[in-house]
Motif scaffolding. Structure first.
Motif, PDB file in Angstrom:
ATOM      1  N   UNK A 227      18.554  22.181   8.957  1.00  0.00           N
ATOM      2  CA  UNK A 227      18.859  21.866  10.353  1.00  0.00           C
ATOM      3  C   UNK A 227      19.816  20.681  10.437  1.00  0.00           C
ATOM      4  N   UNK A 228      20.842  20.839  11.264  1.00  0.00           N
ATOM      5  CA  UNK A 228      21.749  19.741  11.613  1.00  0.00           C
ATOM      6  C   UNK A 228      22.308  19.013  10.391  1.00  0.00           C
ATOM      7  N   UNK A 229      22.761  19.782   9.418  1.00  0.00           N
ATOM      8  CA  UNK A 229      23.403  19.160   8.263  1.00  0.00           C
ATOM      9  C   UNK A 229      24.577  18.310   8.749  1.00  0.00           C
ATOM     10  N   UNK A 230      24.662  17.060   8.314  1.00  0.00           N
ATOM     11  CA  UNK A 230      25.714  16.172   8.843  1.00  0.00           C
ATOM     12  C   UNK A 230      27.118  16.743   8.736  1.00  0.00           C
ATOM     13  N   UNK A 231      27.403  17.438   7.667  1.00  0.00           N
ATOM     14  CA  UNK A 231      28.745  17.991   7.473  1.00  0.00           C
ATOM     15  C   UNK A 231      29.024  19.121   8.474  1.00  0.00           C
ATOM     16  N   UNK A 232      27.993  19.907   8.795  1.00  0.00           N
ATOM     17  CA  UNK A 232      28.151  20.979   9.787  1.00  0.00           C
ATOM     18  C   UNK A 232      28.326  20.380  11.177  1.00  0.00           C
ATOM     19  N   UNK A 233      27.505  19.387  11.496  1.00  0.00           N
ATOM     20  CA  UNK A 233      27.600  18.728  12.816  1.00  0.00           C
ATOM     21  C   UNK A 233      28.982  18.115  12.995  1.00  0.00           C
ATOM     22  N   UNK A 234      29.473  17.457  11.967  1.00  0.00           N
ATOM     23  CA  UNK A 234      30.797  16.831  12.030  1.00  0.00           C
ATOM     24  C   UNK A 234      31.886  17.879  12.246  1.00  0.00           C
ATOM     25  N   UNK A 235      31.788  18.998  11.546  1.00  0.00           N
ATOM     26  CA  UNK A 235      32.800  20.056  11.669  1.00  0.00           C
ATOM     27  C   UNK A 235      32.809  20.650  13.069  1.00  0.00           C
ATOM     28  N   UNK A 236      31.622  20.878  13.637  1.00  0.00           N
ATOM     29  CA  UNK A 236      31.529  21.439  14.989  1.00  0.00           C
ATOM     30  C   UNK A 236      32.113  20.471  16.011  1.00  0.00           C
ATOM     31  N   UNK A 237      31.733  19.209  15.908  1.00  0.00           N
ATOM     32  CA  UNK A 237      32.228  18.207  16.864  1.00  0.00           C
ATOM     33  C   UNK A 237      33.744  18.076  16.793  1.00  0.00           C
ATOM     34  N   UNK A 238      34.270  18.064  15.597  1.00  0.00           N
ATOM     35  CA  UNK A 238      35.719  17.933  15.442  1.00  0.00           C
ATOM     36  C   UNK A 238      36.448  19.129  16.044  1.00  0.00           C
ATOM     37  N   UNK A 239      35.895  20.335  15.872  1.00  0.00           N
ATOM     38  CA  UNK A 239      36.531  21.530  16.414  1.00  0.00           C
ATOM     39  C   UNK A 239      36.507  21.540  17.934  1.00  0.00           C
ATOM     40  N   UNK A 240      35.376  21.148  18.510  1.00  0.00           N
ATOM     41  CA  UNK A 240      35.232  21.161  19.976  1.00  0.00           C
ATOM     42  C   UNK A 240      36.242  20.224  20.637  1.00  0.00           C
ATOM     43  N   UNK A 241      36.621  19.175  19.951  1.00  0.00           N
ATOM     44  CA  UNK A 241      37.616  18.248  20.510  1.00  0.00           C
ATOM     45  C   UNK A 241      38.986  18.890  20.669  1.00  0.00           C
ATOM     46  N   UNK A 242      39.227  19.992  19.947  1.00  0.00           N
ATOM     47  CA  UNK A 242      40.563  20.602  19.966  1.00  0.00           C
ATOM     48  C   UNK A 242      40.599  21.910  20.767  1.00  0.00           C
ATOM     49  N   UNK A 243      39.814  22.870  20.364  1.00  0.00           N
ATOM     50  CA  UNK A 243      39.787  24.143  21.094  1.00  0.00           C
ATOM     51  C   UNK A 243      38.433  24.787  20.852  1.00  0.00           C
ATOM     52  N   UNK A 244      37.792  25.279  21.925  1.00  0.00           N
ATOM     53  CA  UNK A 244      36.469  25.877  21.799  1.00  0.00           C
ATOM     54  C   UNK A 244      36.577  27.361  21.497  1.00  0.00           C
TER      55      UNK A 244
ATOM     56  N   UNK B 167      31.351  24.936   1.715  1.00  0.00           N
ATOM     57  CA  UNK B 167      31.531  23.715   0.921  1.00  0.00           C
ATOM     58  C   UNK B 167      30.190  23.137   0.485  1.00  0.00           C
ATOM     59  N   UNK B 168      29.235  23.100   1.414  1.00  0.00           N
ATOM     60  CA  UNK B 168      27.910  22.543   1.115  1.00  0.00           C
ATOM     61  C   UNK B 168      27.218  23.351   0.022  1.00  0.00           C
ATOM     62  N   UNK B 169      27.328  24.674   0.110  1.00  0.00           N
ATOM     63  CA  UNK B 169      26.708  25.541  -0.896  1.00  0.00           C
ATOM     64  C   UNK B 169      27.165  25.150  -2.304  1.00  0.00           C
ATOM     65  N   UNK B 170      28.447  24.884  -2.441  1.00  0.00           N
ATOM     66  CA  UNK B 170      29.011  24.545  -3.749  1.00  0.00           C
ATOM     67  C   UNK B 170      28.683  23.112  -4.138  1.00  0.00           C
ATOM     68  N   UNK B 171      28.906  22.167  -3.218  1.00  0.00           N
ATOM     69  CA  UNK B 171      28.726  20.744  -3.524  1.00  0.00           C
ATOM     70  C   UNK B 171      27.274  20.411  -3.858  1.00  0.00           C
ATOM     71  N   UNK B 172      26.341  20.992  -3.111  1.00  0.00           N
ATOM     72  CA  UNK B 172      24.929  20.671  -3.291  1.00  0.00           C
ATOM     73  C   UNK B 172      24.202  21.670  -4.190  1.00  0.00           C
TER      74      UNK B 172
END
Length: 434
Positions: free
Chosen positions: A60-77, A323-328
């Motif tokens: 739940x709410x993996x920081x990297x996923x949350x960051x990616x979603x927030x960054x995308x919403x700032x540009x185009x939904x 990315x998370x699947x590979x890194x972790x």
């Protein structure tokens, strides 16, 4: 004067305004979640052994996923890919072609839900082969739309009263080693089911009529039934010899759940098409079909797609998940988690003989509950009691199986040892007190 909690207020509204046909395992309301722990609106803690029915492999709410979603919403939904394209649709398609089995040229279509992915895979197969028949398997589950209900075996609660279903759908036999006849060896049983599968194409439907065979590499809703490697390989071989598209439904089994990125990799088989969803985007609605280019490219522009299909916000989450699947090293972690769960169930089995069978692939684990370990008769009511106790005492737990007598384990692959132990303690209490 009785004090009404916020949960009680919301339950009353839920009963008034939300259709009762949507079932709820836990009668609580989540406020926040992280990793494998959910906090409800009263501040109570819940260990999650369900992961949104296998949807939150990265937690739940993996920081990297949350960051990616927030960054995308700032540009185009979501401008709609068929209206104006956006970069991360193409990026995700490229990544999915890279990480799925096989070195052949592939193409991708992104969609919204698992059932929608299965429907589109069938459409693609029909268009390519110019045939219409669809073969799925006994105990299989593929979704709740009209077509996928027809492909699904479990009548209650999924199909009862919702027909008629789409035509030209046929269900082939699928091995279930725990329930094989006592007089047969495992080898004899598997060979017999393979022979029955081939006879099925003589007695039920001709290969010349069949566009595709759709198989879960490990049956999910059917009870986490793991097929023998030989069976899967024979199915793939038969499809290849008869111009039938072999589709691996990896909606629940994909993205590290079984100890490999995709479950079909356990069987040394490369499918023609793969359907993905659930843990693809860590809780965002997204699915896809990945397949051989020569099959995927036959459909004409406009024949495939959807308004919300491949949302850039969900795509951003999915790129982070890969990315998370590979890194972790989450597929590797899945095997460690699965072994811990198996060890715990085996310890319980020594005390509770109603645990008739334990089966797993990676961290996709199940125990089948029976009335008697000799007769192996299903005990749905014992399972219901155990699951209800768990879901009332801090452990989110799911059931499965055609006869409702299987408890399935789908914890996030980032679950800590401490969270696992907390969940195990509640599970023990459930057996002791239900």
């Amino acid at each position: 004067m009785k004090v009404t909690t916020k949960t009680e207020e919301l339950l009353e509204k839920r009963q008034k305004y939300v259709v009762r046909a949507v079932s709820n395992g836990s009668l609580n309301f989540a406020r926040e979640a992280k990793g494998a722990t959910v906090i409800d609106i009263e501040g109570n803690e819940w260990i999650d052994f369900a992961a949104g029915i296998g949807m939150i492999n990265v937690g739940h709410n993996h920081p990297k996923v949350v960051e990616a979603i927030k960054a995308q919403v700032d540009h185009v939904i979501h401008p709609g890919f068929n209206v104006i394209m956006y970069e991360n649709y193409v990026e995700l398609a490229e990544k999915l072609c890279e990480v799925t089995p096989g070195t052949h040229d592939k193409q991708v279509i992104l969609l919204n839900s698992g059932a929608e992915a299965v429907e589109n895979a069938v459409k693609i197969a029909r268009r390519y082969t110019k045939k219409s028949g669809v073969v799925s398997f006994t105990r299989g589950y593929h979704g709740r739309t009209n077509l996928t209900m027809g492909m699904t075996s479990k009548v209650k609660p999924y199909k009862e009263g919702f027909g008629p279903f789409a035509p030209e759908i046929y269900k082939a036999p699928y091995p279930y080693l725990y329930q094989k006849p006592a007089g047969e060896t495992e080898v004899e049983y598997v060979d017999r089911i393979i022979a029955e599968f081939k006879d099925f194409f003589l007695t039920t439907v001709s290969p010349e009529m069949v566009a595709c065979v759709v198989m879960e590499p490990l049956q999910g809703e059917g009870g986490f039934i793991v097929p023998p490697k030989k069976f899967v390989q024979e199915i793939a071989k038969f499809c290849n010899e008869n111009n039938i598209v072999f589709i691996a439904d990896e909606i629940q089994t994909g993205f590290g759940r079984t100890g490999k990125l995709f479950a079909i990799e356990h069987f040394d088989v490369v499918p023609d098409l793969i359907t993905v969803s659930k843990s693809l985007a860590a809780g965002m609605p997204l699915s896809g079909v990945i397949g051989r280019k020569e099959i995927m490219e036959v459909s004409e522009p406009g024949q495939l797609g959807g308004t919300y299909a491949g949302s850039p916000t969900a795509n951003a989450a999915a790129l982070a998940v890969i990315e998370i699947m590979k890194e972790e090293k989450l597929p590797e972690r899945a095997e460690i988690i699965g072994q811990k769960i198996e060890n715990k169930i085996k310890a319980l089995q020594a005390k509770y003989p109603e645990i008739g069978d334990i089966r797993r692939l990676g961290a996709m684990v199940a125990m089948e509950i029976v009335k008697d370990p000799v007769t192996r008769e299903a005990d749905k009511y014992r399972v219901t009691d155990i699951a209800n106790y768990a879901n009332q005492h801090g452990l989110l737990l799911l059931t499965a199986g055609i006869k409702g007598n299987v408890i399935r384990f789908l914890p996030p692959l980032v679950i800590t040892d401490e969270e696992l132990e907390k969940g195990f303690a509640i599970l023990e209490d459930a057996f002791a007190n239900s």
